[in-house]
Write a protein that holds these residues in place. Structure first.
Motif, PDB file in Angstrom:
ATOM      1  N   THR A   8       0.849  -1.191   0.000  1.00  0.00           N
ATOM      2  CA  THR A   8       0.000   0.000   0.000  1.00  0.00           C
ATOM      3  C   THR A   8       0.886   1.243   0.000  1.00  0.00           C
ATOM      4  O   THR A   8       1.571   1.524   0.985  1.00  0.00           O
ATOM      5  CB  THR A   8      -0.927   0.004   1.212  1.00  0.00           C
ATOM      6  N   PHE A   9       0.856   1.955  -1.102  1.00  0.00           N
ATOM      7  CA  PHE A   9       1.797   3.060  -1.296  1.00  0.00           C
ATOM      8  C   PHE A   9       1.631   4.143  -0.235  1.00  0.00           C
ATOM      9  O   PHE A   9       2.616   4.725   0.227  1.00  0.00           O
ATOM     10  CB  PHE A   9       1.584   3.650  -2.694  1.00  0.00           C
ATOM     11  N   SER A  10       0.403   4.400   0.159  1.00  0.00           N
ATOM     12  CA  SER A  10       0.158   5.470   1.135  1.00  0.00           C
ATOM     13  C   SER A  10       0.701   5.151   2.525  1.00  0.00           C
ATOM     14  O   SER A  10       0.709   6.012   3.399  1.00  0.00           O
ATOM     15  CB  SER A  10      -1.339   5.761   1.221  1.00  0.00           C
ATOM     16  N   ARG A  59       4.250  13.517  -4.266  1.00  0.00           N
ATOM     17  CA  ARG A  59       3.728  12.171  -4.472  1.00  0.00           C
ATOM     18  C   ARG A  59       2.260  12.230  -4.833  1.00  0.00           C
ATOM     19  O   ARG A  59       1.543  13.161  -4.449  1.00  0.00           O
ATOM     20  CB  ARG A  59       3.945  11.306  -3.231  1.00  0.00           C
ATOM     21  N   ASP A  60       1.834  11.214  -5.557  1.00  0.00           N
ATOM     22  CA  ASP A  60       0.433  11.038  -5.902  1.00  0.00           C
ATOM     23  C   ASP A  60       0.056   9.635  -5.438  1.00  0.00           C
ATOM     24  O   ASP A  60       0.374   8.642  -6.108  1.00  0.00           O
ATOM     25  CB  ASP A  60       0.234  11.204  -7.408  1.00  0.00           C
ATOM     26  N   ASN A  61      -0.594   9.549  -4.303  1.00  0.00           N
ATOM     27  CA  ASN A  61      -0.914   8.234  -3.741  1.00  0.00           C
ATOM     28  C   ASN A  61      -1.943   7.485  -4.585  1.00  0.00           C
ATOM     29  O   ASN A  61      -1.993   6.251  -4.554  1.00  0.00           O
ATOM     30  CB  ASN A  61      -1.389   8.381  -2.305  1.00  0.00           C
ATOM     31  N   ASN A  66       0.288   5.828  -7.058  1.00  0.00           N
ATOM     32  CA  ASN A  66       1.415   5.058  -6.493  1.00  0.00           C
ATOM     33  C   ASN A  66       2.759   5.553  -7.032  1.00  0.00           C
ATOM     34  O   ASN A  66       3.650   4.758  -7.357  1.00  0.00           O
ATOM     35  CB  ASN A  66       1.255   3.560  -6.806  1.00  0.00           C
ATOM     36  N   THR A  67       2.898   6.848  -7.103  1.00  0.00           N
ATOM     37  CA  THR A  67       4.075   7.430  -7.725  1.00  0.00           C
ATOM     38  C   THR A  67       4.618   8.587  -6.897  1.00  0.00           C
ATOM     39  O   THR A  67       3.853   9.392  -6.362  1.00  0.00           O
ATOM     40  CB  THR A  67       3.751   7.924  -9.153  1.00  0.00           C
ATOM     41  N   VAL A  68       5.940   8.645  -6.828  1.00  0.00           N
ATOM     42  CA  VAL A  68       6.624   9.771  -6.207  1.00  0.00           C
ATOM     43  C   VAL A  68       7.451  10.456  -7.302  1.00  0.00           C
ATOM     44  O   VAL A  68       7.954   9.799  -8.209  1.00  0.00           O
ATOM     45  CB  VAL A  68       7.501   9.323  -5.029  1.00  0.00           C
ATOM     46  N   ARG A 112       4.216   9.963   4.324  1.00  0.00           N
ATOM     47  CA  ARG A 112       3.184   9.132   3.715  1.00  0.00           C
ATOM     48  C   ARG A 112       2.102   9.944   3.009  1.00  0.00           C
ATOM     49  O   ARG A 112       1.696   9.619   1.897  1.00  0.00           O
ATOM     50  CB  ARG A 112       2.538   8.253   4.778  1.00  0.00           C
ATOM     51  N   ALA A 113       1.642  10.976   3.674  1.00  0.00           N
ATOM     52  CA  ALA A 113       0.557  11.779   3.105  1.00  0.00           C
ATOM     53  C   ALA A 113       1.076  12.959   2.295  1.00  0.00           C
ATOM     54  O   ALA A 113       0.283  13.715   1.735  1.00  0.00           O
ATOM     55  CB  ALA A 113      -0.355  12.286   4.218  1.00  0.00           C
ATOM     56  N   GLY A 114       2.385  13.099   2.243  1.00  0.00           N
ATOM     57  CA  GLY A 114       2.974  14.189   1.489  1.00  0.00           C
ATOM     58  C   GLY A 114       3.005  15.517   2.210  1.00  0.00           C
ATOM     59  O   GLY A 114       3.344  16.540   1.624  1.00  0.00           O
TER      60      GLY A 114
END
Length: 124
Positions: A28-30, A72-74, A77-79, A53-55
């Protein structure tokens, strides 16, 4: 285990910009803190930037402050690492990494998963 794939590297002139991306899968990316590191020829790997985690929290190396932006864009799934005003000394292989903490870690030992890296070359 987290799989990380970087992209966006390349050759750019000094003063130019690049945007690196790192796509993650496997967890889980977040729930992952994310970071960018780099390694120049003959030098040790060094911290560039990290994001929580939440940016909400971002941390930068002094060399990156004011020029680089981590985000990041949760949902994707990308930073990302937006790099502006690039300098010759920014030439390196750039790696993204994932840690299981809340994020913002400067120490490479805190990261458990690493991508293969993407080459950034800045020319004069």
């Amino acid at each position: 285990q987290v799989q990380l794939v970087e992209s966006g590297g390349g050759l750019v002139q000094a003063g130019g910009s690049l945007r690196l991306s790192c796509a993650a899968s496997g967890r889980t990316f977040s729930m992952l803190g994310m970071g960018w590191f780099r390694q120049a020829p003959g030098k040790e790997r060094e911290f560039v930037a990290a994001i929580s985690r939440a940016g909400v929290i971002t941390v930068y190396a002094d060399s990156a402050k004011g020029r680089f932006t981590i985000s990041r864009d949760n949902a994707k799934n990308t930073v990302y690492l937006q790099m502006n005003s690039l300098k010759l000394e920014d030439t390196a292989i750039y790696y993204c990494a994932a840690d299981r903490t809340s994020g913002g870690q400067r120490n490479a030992a805190s990261y458990e998963d690493w991508g293969q890296g993407t080459q950034v070359t800045v020319s004069s």
